[in-house]
Motif scaffolding. Structure first.
Motif, PDB file in Angstrom:
ATOM      1  N   THR A 179      -5.116  24.830 -76.147  1.00 33.64           N
ATOM      2  CA  THR A 179      -5.521  26.080 -76.720  1.00 33.64           C
ATOM      3  C   THR A 179      -5.191  26.987 -75.427  1.00 33.64           C
ATOM      4  N   LEU A 180      -5.124  26.578 -74.392  1.00 39.66           N
ATOM      5  CA  LEU A 180      -4.832  27.658 -73.238  1.00 39.66           C
ATOM      6  C   LEU A 180      -3.570  28.234 -72.888  1.00 39.66           C
ATOM      7  N   LYS A 181      -3.473  29.303 -72.167  1.00 37.83           N
ATOM      8  CA  LYS A 181      -2.379  29.833 -71.811  1.00 37.83           C
ATOM      9  C   LYS A 181      -1.962  29.748 -70.063  1.00 37.83           C
ATOM     10  N   MET A 182      -0.981  29.741 -69.676  1.00 38.49           N
ATOM     11  CA  MET A 182      -0.634  29.689 -68.194  1.00 38.49           C
ATOM     12  C   MET A 182      -1.332  30.962 -67.705  1.00 38.49           C
ATOM     13  N   TYR A 219     -12.896  19.589 -67.164  1.00 38.17           N
ATOM     14  CA  TYR A 219     -11.525  19.692 -67.735  1.00 38.17           C
ATOM     15  C   TYR A 219     -11.295  21.108 -68.177  1.00 38.17           C
ATOM     16  N   ALA A 220     -12.167  21.663 -68.686  1.00 37.19           N
ATOM     17  CA  ALA A 220     -11.999  22.977 -69.316  1.00 37.19           C
ATOM     18  C   ALA A 220     -11.855  24.198 -68.034  1.00 37.19           C
ATOM     19  N   ASP A 221     -11.902  23.802 -67.085  1.00 30.97           N
ATOM     20  CA  ASP A 221     -12.317  24.754 -65.549  1.00 30.97           C
ATOM     21  C   ASP A 221     -10.880  25.783 -65.595  1.00 30.97           C
ATOM     22  N   ASN A 222      -9.754  25.219 -65.810  1.00 34.31           N
ATOM     23  CA  ASN A 222      -8.431  26.132 -65.853  1.00 34.31           C
ATOM     24  C   ASN A 222      -7.375  25.172 -66.463  1.00 34.31           C
ATOM     25  N   TYR A 223      -6.498  25.991 -66.655  1.00 39.17           N
ATOM     26  CA  TYR A 223      -5.054  25.661 -67.467  1.00 39.17           C
ATOM     27  C   TYR A 223      -4.493  24.069 -66.705  1.00 39.17           C
ATOM     28  N   PHE A 224      -4.396  24.267 -65.363  1.00 40.85           N
ATOM     29  CA  PHE A 224      -3.817  23.320 -64.833  1.00 40.85           C
ATOM     30  C   PHE A 224      -4.855  22.030 -64.339  1.00 40.85           C
ATOM     31  N   ALA A 225      -5.976  22.323 -64.427  1.00 36.88           N
ATOM     32  CA  ALA A 225      -7.089  21.238 -64.308  1.00 36.88           C
ATOM     33  C   ALA A 225      -7.316  20.555 -65.828  1.00 36.88           C
ATOM     34  N   ALA A 226      -7.102  21.277 -66.793  1.00 30.39           N
ATOM     35  CA  ALA A 226      -7.113  20.747 -68.013  1.00 30.39           C
ATOM     36  C   ALA A 226      -5.839  19.880 -68.177  1.00 30.39           C
ATOM     37  N   LEU A 227      -4.666  19.993 -67.811  1.00 28.26           N
ATOM     38  CA  LEU A 227      -3.641  19.355 -67.751  1.00 28.26           C
ATOM     39  C   LEU A 227      -3.538  18.147 -66.986  1.00 28.26           C
ATOM     40  N   ASN A 248       3.214  23.942 -57.189  1.00 29.46           N
ATOM     41  CA  ASN A 248       2.300  23.227 -56.838  1.00 29.46           C
ATOM     42  C   ASN A 248       0.798  24.266 -57.247  1.00 29.46           C
ATOM     43  N   PHE A 249       0.321  23.600 -58.340  1.00 30.85           N
ATOM     44  CA  PHE A 249      -0.822  24.371 -58.923  1.00 30.85           C
ATOM     45  C   PHE A 249      -2.037  23.139 -58.844  1.00 30.85           C
ATOM     46  N   VAL A 250      -2.868  23.593 -57.756  1.00 27.52           N
ATOM     47  CA  VAL A 250      -3.721  22.603 -57.388  1.00 27.52           C
ATOM     48  C   VAL A 250      -5.129  23.263 -57.716  1.00 27.52           C
ATOM     49  N   THR A 251      -6.148  22.502 -58.173  1.00 25.99           N
ATOM     50  CA  THR A 251      -7.465  22.725 -58.125  1.00 25.99           C
ATOM     51  C   THR A 251      -8.327  22.106 -57.287  1.00 25.99           C
ATOM     52  N   LYS A 252      -8.907  22.595 -56.211  1.00 27.01           N
ATOM     53  CA  LYS A 252      -9.590  21.837 -55.138  1.00 27.01           C
ATOM     54  C   LYS A 252     -10.943  22.380 -55.097  1.00 27.01           C
ATOM     55  N   ARG A 253     -12.251  21.579 -55.431  1.00 23.47           N
ATOM     56  CA  ARG A 253     -13.510  22.150 -55.249  1.00 23.47           C
ATOM     57  C   ARG A 253     -14.483  21.117 -54.679  1.00 23.47           C
ATOM     58  N   GLY A 254     -15.148  21.597 -53.966  1.00 18.46           N
ATOM     59  CA  GLY A 254     -16.309  20.706 -53.630  1.00 18.46           C
ATOM     60  C   GLY A 254     -17.908  21.310 -53.824  1.00 18.46           C
ATOM     61  N   ILE A 255     -18.687  20.503 -53.962  1.00 22.81           N
ATOM     62  CA  ILE A 255     -19.915  20.864 -54.163  1.00 22.81           C
ATOM     63  C   ILE A 255     -20.995  20.480 -52.875  1.00 22.81           C
ATOM     64  N   CYS A 256     -21.521  21.383 -52.310  1.00 21.65           N
ATOM     65  CA  CYS A 256     -22.403  21.115 -51.417  1.00 21.65           C
ATOM     66  C   CYS A 256     -23.861  20.888 -51.987  1.00 21.65           C
ATOM     67  N   LYS A 257     -24.209  19.873 -52.603  1.00 19.84           N
ATOM     68  CA  LYS A 257     -25.193  19.614 -53.625  1.00 19.84           C
ATOM     69  C   LYS A 257     -26.556  19.433 -52.873  1.00 19.84           C
ATOM     70  N   GLY A 258     -26.542  18.722 -51.825  1.00 18.83           N
ATOM     71  CA  GLY A 258     -27.750  18.512 -51.197  1.00 18.83           C
ATOM     72  C   GLY A 258     -28.061  19.480 -50.304  1.00 18.83           C
ATOM     73  N   GLU A 259     -29.484  19.625 -49.752  1.00 13.73           N
ATOM     74  CA  GLU A 259     -29.658  20.550 -48.424  1.00 13.73           C
ATOM     75  C   GLU A 259     -29.159  20.020 -47.265  1.00 13.73           C
ATOM     76  N   ASN A 260     -28.765  21.118 -46.309  1.00 14.97           N
ATOM     77  CA  ASN A 260     -28.115  20.777 -45.163  1.00 14.97           C
ATOM     78  C   ASN A 260     -26.816  20.357 -45.363  1.00 14.97           C
ATOM     79  N   SER A 261     -26.190  20.163 -46.500  1.00 16.17           N
ATOM     80  CA  SER A 261     -24.955  19.467 -46.499  1.00 16.17           C
ATOM     81  C   SER A 261     -23.794  20.304 -45.839  1.00 16.17           C
ATOM     82  N   ARG A 262     -22.554  19.878 -45.835  1.00 13.54           N
ATOM     83  CA  ARG A 262     -21.468  20.685 -45.088  1.00 13.54           C
ATOM     84  C   ARG A 262     -19.981  20.113 -45.650  1.00 13.54           C
TER      85      ARG A 262
END
Lengths: 478, 245
Positions: free
Chosen positions: A62-65, A172-180, A282-296
């Motif tokens: 359903t997505l477009k580039m 998976y719905a984050d963006n076009y390439f993440a879905a792919l 090169n279409f890359v989705t990289k993401r991190g979450i600092c979920k807890g306190e004092n995380s880095r």
């Protein structure tokens, strides 16, 4: 100290541009629900993972580039790509069982899987085309409770962990390439550091695209439990090919309370030839979450390859007092295009982020920094400092900076600095007069310019990255 | 060592050097004096191969080789050194790294092995003392944030490190106070041997109190209009250049 490193003269061409003659199992080009099912079946996956893939695939359709980046992307025929290629001999139990041709490939890449790595203390998971070849040091790490294996293995042996964290940072719905990627990912790496454990060695993944007309869609998932620490390295190369190859990876990192993750990338996919033919998209989705306190979480990237780079390693600063860093050197030469940067999303209290981006453009390339700093209404005392520098070599290239700031809390302190500079003829002549030829001089100057970022890399990578910068820019001046 | 014959050179199509003849032998110190715009710096640039200048006529022979056929870095490797009038800053590149690259590239050009790290550091220490250079300067980026005097001293430090056969000092005295001038001149004198030679370009006589030339040439409007001994410099100091026109 990288200051002390002697500059070696390196060869002119893309030295990773060889192909390896190994038997490859490849499925015919094309993408459909059947292909998604076939990939899942080949990997003997559980039902929930197939469902995840199918949902992702249906959403992708359903997505477009995306076209908002400062990139000129030729149309990609997703039906002309094969979504699965595996070296045929499967699942080696030891290095003896690994195809010797494949080992030779890795040797040429300078990543010996064997003893040398014991000395340097790097555990390597090598991913060629779609399948993880062999993970070294597994047993040593396992004694500490650290899991470091291919993604497929993690699905088989640690399904609960994978199910818990997969797509928890990049849906998976984050963006076009993440879905792919979510629909067709074939393998990748998985790392899990248990509570309170400091991983004693650098964990390293090496990606290589070998087969023609294939895409590489790897998936990396790193989970750092409370109070743990890990440094993770990722390197990439691809052979020279006339046609473009597609790479669409997803990296997810979960950092829990008091934990720290360092993620370093040296990206050297084939950039295409001097006239802009071939090269990796090169279409890359990289993401991190600092979920807890004092995380880095700290991202360091050296981007020298790919015809087109579309990549924004990002951090969600959710835990109070969490902090994130993004250090980047992106080099473009000839007809390369890069649109890269980061997103820092401040949610918790007293969160801080630091962005240092160094762009280098040469030839007829275009190099853009695109970064978002967002401070949510409840993110008290958020701090951000961004510095974006551009260095131009020649007058046919372009450098662009697109900073976005969304600040919704008055206590935030956000700073942004940007500079643009050129290597002057006077600087080059000064070096020449001291006996340093122009290419070496450019390498020296560029490495000096990028030093702050290169110093963030683990030593072994820093040396390689310095050489890469120099090779990438050879022939760009004079 | 160096033989310049009927040298003509221009920049952006404008002729600056209009027929220079100059011979420099081993062990000699030549001073080149002349008013602003007479072509002194252009001569230094042309000898060292600065691509901004075009040689339109003439010949330069250096140790039997056609110097004009050599790239700037080859000339440096063959022992030609220029102390720049305006040394450039190279941010991010430390002096240590820069010198190491320079020395080893020159050694490579001469077919010698690179200098080991310990030999290199020993050489750095020794030469820093020679020009009384603050040891912190060498850990900073090349000329970045250096004062005018520090830049000039850094040029002589590099000369000491590279040990050239032919050193050209382009207005090394300008912007130096008397103490710095003494230190720089002292450094130059200590580096003098019967085997090497130097060309000292200067506006003022005072540098020549410290670096005593064997010959003094007056450059005017792109030509050497008079050549003499040390006393010529004193005469110029007294009378200016007008009497020579």
């Amino acid at each position: 100290m990288s200051d002390e490193i002697i500059y070696e003269v390196t060869q002119n061409d893309y030295k990773y541009g060889f192909t390896t003659d190994i038997e490859t199992e490849i499925i015919p080009p094309g993408l459909s629900e059947d292909v998604v099912r076939l990939i899942s079946k080949k990997k003997d996956e559980p039902e929930w993972l197939l469902d995840f893939r199918l949902k992702a695939y249906r959403h992708w359709k359903t997505l477009k580039m995306p076209d908002w980046a400062y990139l000129d992307i030729p149309p990609i025929d997703f039906q002309a790509i094969s979504y699965f290629a595996a070296p045929r001999k499967n699942a080696p139990k030891s290095l003896d069982e690994v195809d010797p041709e494949l080992l030779k490939t890795f040797d040429k890449l300078g990543i010996p899987l064997e003893e040398q790595k014991i000395l340097s203390g790097v555990a390597v998971d090598a991913v060629m085309d779609s399948v993880s070849v062999k993970t070294t040091f597994r047993e040593n790490l396992a004694e500490m409770g650290i899991i470091f294996c291919s993604f497929s293995e993690a699905v088989r042996e640690h399904p609960d962990l994978v199910q818990k964290y997969l797509a928890s940072v990049v849906p998976y719905a984050d963006n076009y390439f993440a879905a792919l990627n979510s629909a067709v990912f074939s393998d990748g790496s998985f790392a899990y550091i248990p509570k309170g454990v400091r991983c004693p060695m650098e964990l390293s993944t090496y990606f290589r695209i070998n087969a023609a007309n294939t895409g590489q869609f790897e998936r990396t998932l790193i989970v750092a439990e409370e109070g743990s620490y890990v440094s993770y390295l990722e390197g990439c190369t691809a052979p020279m090919r006339d046609e473009n190859q597609l790479h669409a990876a997803v990296v997810e990192i979960v950092v829990l309370k008091d934990a720290e993750v360092k993620y370093s990338t040296v990206q050297n996919w084939y950039p295409g030839d001097k006239d802009g033919n071939g090269g990796v998209y090169n279409f890359v989705t990289k993401r991190g979450i600092c979920k807890g306190e004092n995380s880095r979480l700290s991202w360091t990237q050296v981007e020298t390859g790919s015809a087109i780079t579309w990549k924004y390693p990002s951090t969600i600063l959710m835990g109070d007092n969490s902090s994130a860093e993004f250090y980047s050197v992106a080099v473009t030469n000839n007809h390369q295009q890069a649109d890269t940067g980061t997103k820092m999303i401040h949610i918790g209290k007293n969160t801080s982020s630091h962005i240092l981006s160094k762009g280098i453009s040469a030839g007829q390339s275009n190099n853009s920094y695109r970064g978002l700093v967002r401070v949510n209404p409840k993110a008290e005392n958020a701090r951000n400092f961004s510095q974006c520098d551009s260095l131009l070599l020649g007058d046919k290239c372009g450098a662009h900076t697109f900073p976005y700031m969304e600040v919704n809390n008055d206590t935030a302190i956000i700073e942004h600095e940007a500079t643009t500079s050129k290597i002057s003829e006077d600087q080059i002549f000064y070096c020449n007069q001291r006996g340093i030829d122009t290419e070496t001089a450019v390498g020296l100057i560029v490495n000096g310019y990028a030093k702050e970022v290169l110093n963030k890399l683990p030593m072994e990578f820093a040396v390689e990255a310095q050489k890469l910068l120099q090779i990438t820019l050879e022939g760009s001046v004079g | 060592m160096l033989e310049i014959k009927n040298l003509h050179a221009s920049v952006n199509g404008k002729e600056i050097l209009k027929g220079i003849d100059l011979t420099v032998n081993k062990g000699e110190v030549h001073a080149i004096m002349g008013p602003n715009g007479s072509g002194k710096s252009t001569l230094a640039s042309v000898i060292t191969g600065n691509p901004a200048f075009e040689v339109t006529k003439g010949k330069i022979t250096y140790e039997g080789q056609d110097l004009l056929e050599m790239a700037p870095e080859q000339r440096a490797g063959a022992g030609v050194f220029l102390s720049f009038q305006y040394p450039v800053e190279i941010p991010g590149v430390s002096m240590v790294n820069f010198m190491r690259a320079a020395i080893n590239e020159q050694r490579k050009f001469r077919g010698e092995e690179p200098l080991s790290a310990s030999d290199f550091l020993r050489l750095m220490r020794e030469k820093k003392e020679l020009v009384e250079m603050d040891s912190q300067l060498t850990s900073r980026s090349v000329n970045e944030g250096f004062s005018g005097g520090e830049k000039k001293r850094n040029e002589i430090f590099q000369m000491a490190m590279l040990n050239p056969k032919l050193a050209i000092l382009d207005e090394t005295d300008s912007g130096l106070d008397i103490d710095a001038l003494r230190i720089v001149a002292n450094g130059v004198n200590k580096l003098k041997t019967p085997e090497n030679a130097s060309i000292v370009i200067t506006h003022y006589q005072r540098l020549l109190d410290y670096i005593v030339p064997d010959f003094v040439h007056v450059l005017y409007d792109g030509k050497i209009i008079k050549t003499g001994y040390k006393t010529l410099a004193l005469e110029l100091e007294e009378k200016g250049y007008d009497w020579l026109k």
